[in-house]
Design an enzyme around this catalytic site. Structure first.
Site: not given
Ligand code: ADP
Length: 548
Positions: A187, A332, A445, A450
């Site tokens: 990550t 994940e 917040k 929120w």
């Molecule tokens: P990194 O932050 O390492 O790039 P990831 O690629 O695993 O990690 O990112 C996952 C996160 O990206 C999700 O938990 C969410 O917050 C955000 N995310 C992914 N797809 C979407 C989407 N379609 N809309 C909003 N948020 C998204």
């Protein structure tokens, strides 16, 4: 229990390329190479070379379970490594080159990578970290002899094509337990160290089966897919596995991810479907808008990784006739969790209503279960209004980070089931459509209420003068936090703070309108193309709001 009497055939990654070889052997894999030219191969040839490479890796002492890292663009050699490494029971560790070199070295050491294969582009980067990565025994430059540097700081630098040629293509993929580790991805670690997610053959194949379904990515042998999402970011959302599984033509853009290069490739290779984060599409649309271009074959694109602004969905759908498939997931989760496709009852709805639905992240794929809970851990209703922490479970969802990093990440419910907390805040409506309101750390917040930063940003980017916008919390003596809008304007466009604030009228409640607007030349992007709000929060931590 009585056992069923069906064959125990393990779900393995090699079976995907074997299938493509036998049934779609002449389907093409087209790559724009780092060297600049266009390279063409087929699944048949790709399987042959992958087997040969798998044999060569074995001969050079890479054993079962050993990690082989890659720092590479989307290209056929990277794809060969996907199968050569995992297919023979080793672990493919894809590394994001946009991370800081120190972080990359940290990841290589943490994963204890035995070999590291990299594109020519990354030679300087790899030279800078090589001395700090004692576990790596083989450094492999993914090119041929003609492109090898005359001299390098890396001792015994290997040439990929020579390494591959040292193996035998009579190598046969071994069969083993489908729970064997296949690949890993860290990550991005916006807080603390990056954490390793270790996928298995079983999780990968199940994810591919689900991802290809009509209500997910809807991919078939008749498609031509171009993943813009990098193969170093959660396995390019699984597309390198899905494509050989369905036998579609695959187009890999290499390092050229600008709008013009992508557009040329879409047209030349008759691409039907693509996938990437919103910032990539912003670059593409800027190019097509400026040159008044249209897509002749692309009919849909998957957009995810961060919330897709409604204005972008509208432009794609209404002007370009490209259907937007809004999807959500995370490293994940391999990564796919939800995709936004209609149900029968939505088909008769107006374009506006459909567009509103498409803004949501959509319904879960079979295999993933999800729920939202309140601060007390109790389930919240699926009414499209109540929002809470989003939890998921499923056979391609992480159970534990590599080496147990960060302890047990799961939450166990009253029935004894384990759930993975996503860190996202969401609503779910009665039809099961999930809508992300925010990442929990990005929520603003204000006086106990929120404010969704995503909602505020979506409204800002719908303004014709705005290229990109981030909404962050600024400190406020009375309300704790208030929204501050950080805006990057489009080139040569003009808009004032007052005009932007007026643009919110009637779109959100008065108390949700940002307290102030700051204009910046650029908004920092993270390693996966998302806005780096942590950096912005740091930059504006002492910002004094006019309302404070
Ligand atoms: P990194 O932050 O390492 O790039 P990831 O690629 O695993 O990690 O990112 C996952 C996160 O990206 C999700 O938990 C969410 O917050 C955000 N995310 C992914 N797809 C979407 C989407 N379609 N809309 C909003 N948020 C998204």
């Amino acid at each position: 229990m009585l056992h069923g009497l069906m064959m125990q055939m393990p779900l393995t990654i090699a079976s995907l390329i074997e299938h493509a070889d036998r049934h779609h052997g002449d389907a093409e894999v087209v790559s724009r190479r780092v060297e600049g030219d266009i390279h063409r191969t087929t699944y048949r040839e790709l399987n042959r070379r992958s087997r040969q490479l798998a044999d060569a890796l074995g001969r050079s002492g890479i054993g079962a379970g050993d990690r082989v890292a890659t720092i590479a663009w989307n290209g056929y050699r990277h794809l060969e490594l996907y199968f050569a490494v995992s297919g023979a029971g080793r672990v493919l560790h894809t590394i994001n080159p946009r991370l800081h070199p120190e972080q990359i070295a940290w990841i290589v050491n943490h994963a204890e990578d035995r070999a590291l294969c990299f594109d020519l582009t990354f030679l300087p980067l790899v030279e800078a970290i090589a001395a700090h990565c004692p576990t790596v025994r083989h450094w492999v430059l993914m090119s041929d002899r003609a492109h090898m540097p005359a001299a390098s700081k890396i001792p015994d630098l290997l040439c990929y094509e020579e390494l591959l040629a040292s193996g035998s293509d009579s190598f046969v993929w071994p069969e083993f337990d489908e729970n064997t580790a296949s690949s890993m991805c860290y990550t991005s670690g916006t807080t603390g160290h990056p954490k390793g997610v270790l996928y298995s053959h079983r999780s990968t194949v199940l994810h591919s089966l689900a991802a290809a379904l009509p209500d997910a990515l809807n991919v078939s042998a008749r498609d031509v897919i171009l993943p813009v999402v990098p193969m170093f970011h959660v396995n390019a959302w699984g597309l390198p596995y899905v494509a050989p599984m369905v036998g579609c033509k695959l187009v890999l853009p290499g390092p050229h991810l600008d709008g013009k290069s992508l557009y040329e490739l879409f047209e030349a290779e008759k691409v039907t479907c693509s996938a990437g984060v919103p910032t990539v599409w912003q670059g593409l649309l800027a190019h097509t808008e400026a040159s008044n271009l249209r897509f002749s074959t692309m009919n849909r694109t998957v957009i995810g990784g961060s919330a897709c602004p409604p204005a972008m969905i509208r432009l794609f759908e209404e002007k370009y006739g490209v259907h937007v498939l809004h999807a959500w997931g995370m490293t994940e989760m391999s990564p796919l969790g939800t995709a936004c496709t209609f149900k029968s009852k939505h088909l008769g709805q107006s374009a506006e209503e459909k567009l509103r639905l498409q803004t949501k992240q959509g319904r879960v794929l079979y295999g993933v279960d999800m729920k939202i809970v309140g601060d007390d851990g109790q389930d919240l209703p699926w009414d499209g209004k109540a929002f809470g922490d989003l939890l998921v479970r499923g056979p391609w969802v992480l159970r534990e980070y590599f080496k147990g990093e960060g302890g047990d990440p799961l939450k166990t419910d009253a029935a004894g089931r384990d759930w993975f907390p996503t860190g996202d805040v969401a609503t779910i409506d009665a039809d099961g459509y999930m809508h992300i309101t925010d990442r929990s750390k990005d929520v603003i917040k204000s006086g106990g209420e929120w404010i969704s930063s995503i909602e505020i940003e979506n409204i800002a980017v719908a303004h014709p003068a705005v290229a990109m916008a981030a909404c962050i919390a600024a400190r406020h003596p009375k309300w704790d936090e208030r929204p501050l809008l950080v805006v990057m304007k489009k080139p040569n466009a003009e808009v004032t703070r007052e005009q932007l604030l007026a643009h919110y009228e009637g779109k959100v409640a008065k108390w949700q309108v940002p307290d102030d607007v700051v204009f910046v030349d650029a908004i920092p992007l993270g390693a996966t193309g998302k806005m780096l709000k942590t950096r912005l929060r740091e930059q504006f931590k002492d910002y004094r709001l006019p309302t404070a």
